[in-house]
Design an enzyme around this catalytic site. Sequence first.
Site, PDB file in Angstrom:
ATOM      1  N   ASN A  47       0.436  -0.913  -0.035  1.00  0.00           N
ATOM      2  CA  ASN A  47      -0.112   0.353   0.248  1.00  0.00           C
ATOM      3  C   ASN A  47       1.232   1.510   0.126  1.00  0.00           C
ATOM      4  O   ASN A  47       0.376   2.258   0.102  1.00  0.00           O
ATOM      5  CB  ASN A  47      -0.784  -0.327   1.354  1.00  0.00           C
ATOM      6  CG  ASN A  47      -0.309  -0.235   2.834  1.00  0.00           C
ATOM      7  OD1 ASN A  47       0.721  -0.427   2.591  1.00  0.00           O
ATOM      8  ND2 ASN A  47      -0.950   0.026   3.903  1.00  0.00           N
ATOM      9  N   CYS A  48       2.091   1.669  -0.214  1.00  0.00           N
ATOM     10  CA  CYS A  48       2.751   2.118  -0.329  1.00  0.00           C
ATOM     11  C   CYS A  48       3.142   3.096  -1.270  1.00  0.00           C
ATOM     12  O   CYS A  48       2.420   2.074  -2.475  1.00  0.00           O
ATOM     13  CB  CYS A  48       4.459   2.017   0.798  1.00  0.00           C
ATOM     14  SG  CYS A  48       5.919   3.316  -0.209  1.00  0.00           S
TER      15      CYS A  48
END
Length: 106
Positions: A8-9
């Site tokens: 999710n970065c």
Amino acid sequence: MLLYGLRNCDACRKALKELGDVEFRDVREDGVPGEVYEQAFAQLGKRLINTRSTTWRGLSADEQEMDPVQLLVKYPTVMKRPLIQYGETFHVGWTPEVKAKVMPAS
């Protein structure tokens, strides 16, 4: 080429999209071998630690003073992302300088 990061970065997602066929390892799900942290820290030093992360800010002063490699093993999300292993060389972040070093020439 290996890319260590979080799914999710934003920076990791951008790097994965631009690099295309690269092996991805999620630091939360897959972990990172201690020897990888040791090699990366030997090359990158304190740049490997993200002192602006939520994880870092939540650490006690004693934890922040831990050996950096032990800190990364215990709290992998304190690593600046993405960590790219390109052969025996490590790069951190997804900056124009890193892109120039790891992207295939067009």
